[in-house]
Scaffold this motif. Structure first.
Motif, PDB file in Angstrom:
ATOM      1  N   THR A  94     -69.542  51.481 -32.545  1.00 39.74           N
ATOM      2  CA  THR A  94     -70.131  51.647 -31.216  1.00 39.74           C
ATOM      3  C   THR A  94     -70.109  53.110 -30.790  1.00 39.74           C
ATOM      4  O   THR A  94     -69.126  53.812 -30.988  1.00 39.74           O
ATOM      5  CB  THR A  94     -69.379  50.796 -30.177  1.00 39.74           C
ATOM      6  OG1 THR A  94     -69.441  49.424 -30.550  1.00 39.74           O
ATOM      7  CG2 THR A  94     -69.981  50.959 -28.795  1.00 39.74           C
ATOM      8  N   GLN A  95     -71.190  53.548 -30.198  1.00 38.81           N
ATOM      9  CA  GLN A  95     -71.256  54.862 -29.568  1.00 38.81           C
ATOM     10  C   GLN A  95     -71.354  54.678 -28.057  1.00 38.81           C
ATOM     11  O   GLN A  95     -72.011  53.746 -27.582  1.00 38.81           O
ATOM     12  CB  GLN A  95     -72.461  55.657 -30.058  1.00 38.81           C
ATOM     13  CG  GLN A  95     -72.348  56.184 -31.472  1.00 38.81           C
ATOM     14  CD  GLN A  95     -73.531  57.053 -31.860  1.00 38.81           C
ATOM     15  OE1 GLN A  95     -74.648  56.823 -31.421  1.00 38.81           O
ATOM     16  NE2 GLN A  95     -73.300  58.047 -32.696  1.00 38.81           N
ATOM     17  N   LEU A  97     -72.727  56.514 -24.765  1.00 38.97           N
ATOM     18  CA  LEU A  97     -73.653  57.572 -24.365  1.00 38.97           C
ATOM     19  C   LEU A  97     -73.648  57.722 -22.851  1.00 38.97           C
ATOM     20  O   LEU A  97     -73.376  56.770 -22.112  1.00 38.97           O
ATOM     21  CB  LEU A  97     -75.071  57.255 -24.842  1.00 38.97           C
ATOM     22  CG  LEU A  97     -75.256  56.894 -26.315  1.00 38.97           C
ATOM     23  CD1 LEU A  97     -76.715  56.568 -26.584  1.00 38.97           C
ATOM     24  CD2 LEU A  97     -74.803  58.030 -27.205  1.00 38.97           C
ATOM     25  N   VAL A 104     -73.277  62.127 -26.363  1.00 38.14           N
ATOM     26  CA  VAL A 104     -72.410  61.117 -26.961  1.00 38.14           C
ATOM     27  C   VAL A 104     -70.987  61.376 -26.467  1.00 38.14           C
ATOM     28  O   VAL A 104     -70.380  62.389 -26.786  1.00 38.14           O
ATOM     29  CB  VAL A 104     -72.461  61.178 -28.504  1.00 38.14           C
ATOM     30  CG1 VAL A 104     -71.511  60.141 -29.100  1.00 38.14           C
ATOM     31  CG2 VAL A 104     -73.883  60.933 -29.002  1.00 38.14           C
ATOM     32  N   ASP A 107     -67.455  58.042 -30.133  1.00 37.35           N
ATOM     33  CA  ASP A 107     -68.042  57.423 -31.320  1.00 37.35           C
ATOM     34  C   ASP A 107     -66.925  56.702 -32.079  1.00 37.35           C
ATOM     35  O   ASP A 107     -66.020  57.350 -32.602  1.00 37.35           O
ATOM     36  CB  ASP A 107     -68.694  58.490 -32.201  1.00 37.35           C
ATOM     37  CG  ASP A 107     -69.571  57.890 -33.292  1.00 37.35           C
ATOM     38  OD1 ASP A 107     -69.667  56.640 -33.361  1.00 37.35           O
ATOM     39  OD2 ASP A 107     -70.158  58.646 -34.083  1.00 37.35           O
ATOM     40  N   THR A 109     -65.672  54.948 -35.062  1.00 32.29           N
ATOM     41  CA  THR A 109     -65.976  54.766 -36.484  1.00 32.29           C
ATOM     42  C   THR A 109     -64.829  54.134 -37.255  1.00 32.29           C
ATOM     43  O   THR A 109     -64.998  53.812 -38.425  1.00 32.29           O
ATOM     44  CB  THR A 109     -66.311  56.121 -37.129  1.00 32.29           C
ATOM     45  OG1 THR A 109     -65.205  57.016 -36.959  1.00 32.29           O
ATOM     46  CG2 THR A 109     -67.553  56.726 -36.483  1.00 32.29           C
TER      47      THR A 109
END
Length: 354
Positions: A94-95, A97, A104, A107, A109
């Motif tokens: 999921t990012q 924003l 952004v 982030d 990861t």
């Protein structure tokens, strides 16, 4: 479970609790003085990446998230209770924003990754903290710092090692079903795949995640067909497999259409390593497959792999080529499960559909 890869939500951290104005009142103690305590800290807004989630559908029905306010300060120099942090669980990939989608903010990861997106306000000072040698009975206090608030967009980008692209009805669903544990819908019509699909491929003692996205057509960057919004799910892939239907009137033109849409989308997709596969060779003879392969190479392909997702022809050779683009231990493998050189050099087993 419904698939949703974008959601807009409102976040607000908790405000700090106000400080207290209080004076000591006890029998036989004259001029007890101020004893108002400070307010408690408001709750932070914390986002955490958790396993087991692959959609943002929960945020369609719950879009407002507010952390609690800190407790009030009290007499007898008692500090107000700090509020608990508001924990919001999101899928890995999921990012976050900004509201205008220009920045952004976070982030996610890795599993377990935590980000404090909004900090709670500090509690206000009670009147006891204002006591000085010249101000023995202060009545000042602070109300506490207000919490922060903002609207943000959540955008999910599935984590996959390899991406599968092509025109609609190029055989992508059949291919991912054949090589992985995915169970994608297969049909003899365009846009059978409406949402991205993930499958885990096991080949020669190694594993990698393969992502299939809806087919692209000419003008997808301008919204034609399903558009190009799902291309975000293959932005993190190390290599793309471009499947081309051998029964298409002009396979070279089919390759050009998809390549142009990848370039129009940008985000580095046009520069990713590409493996071109001529699919459905069970529907044509070897001479035709050779002729189309030569045309694709002339159109810019480095090498063409003739394959058939239905019969398994050429699958092992294609997967061998994919492994060459992946690190020895891919993102889906756990530490300690790295494929050994003996496994890599082991004799290839006959292909069979899963």
């Amino acid at each position: 479970m419904h698939f949703l890869d974008q959601a807009k939500i409102y976040l607000k951290s908790g405000g700090g609790g106000p400080g207290a104005v209080s004076f000591r009142r006890e029998k036989y103690i004259e001029y007890g003085g101020p004893d108002g305590g400070n307010g408690g800290k408001g709750g932070d807004v914390v986002l955490v990446a958790v396993p087991g989630l692959n959609t943002l559908i929960d945020f369609r029905y719950n879009q407002h998230f507010k952390a609690k306010r800190g407790g009030h300060g009290m007499g007898k120099d008692r500090t107000g209770a700090g509020a608990d942090d508001l924990i919001i669980e999101v899928p890995v990939g999921t990012q976050v924003l900004s509201e205008d989608k220009e920045e952004v903010l976070a982030d996610f990861t890795e599993e377990g990754q935590r980000v404090i997106l909004l900090e709670g306000g500090m509690g206000g000072r009670g009147n006891a903290s204002y006591k000085t040698s010249t101000n023995r009975a202060p009545r000042q206090h602070q109300p506490g710092i207000a919490g922060q608030e903002m609207w943000v967009w959540l955008r999910l980008k599935l984590l996959a090692d390899v991406g599968l692209v092509g025109l609609p009805n190029a055989g992508k669903s059949t291919f991912i079903n054949a090589v992985s544990n995915a169970r994608a819908k297969v049909g003899d019509y365009a846009f059978t795949t409406l949402i991205p699909k993930l499958g885990v491929v096991r080949h020669k003692g190694r594993e990698f995640v393969l992502a299939d996205i809806p087919g692209l057509i000419e003008g997808a960057a301008e919204g034609a067909g399903i558009g190009d919004r799902f291309l975000g799910h293959i932005e993190r892939c190390r290599v793309l497999i471009h499947l081309i239907d051998i029964s298409h009137d002009d396979p070279a033109e089919a390759m050009r259409i998809v390549e142009n849409e990848l370039e129009a989308y940008g985000a580095g997709l046009e520069d990713k390593a590409r493996i071109v596969a001529l699919n459905k060779i069970d529907l044509a003879d070897a001479e035709l497959a050779k002729g189309f392969s030569d045309e694709l190479i002339a159109a810019g392909a480095d090498k063409v792999f003739p394959v058939s997702g239905a019969t398994g022809d050429g699958i092992n050779e294609l997967l061998d080529a994919v492994l060459g683009y992946l690190p020895q231990r891919t993102a889906t493998e756990q530490p300690g499960t790295m494929a050994s050189e003996d496994e890599d050099e082991a004799e290839e087993e006959p292909w069979s559909p899963l």
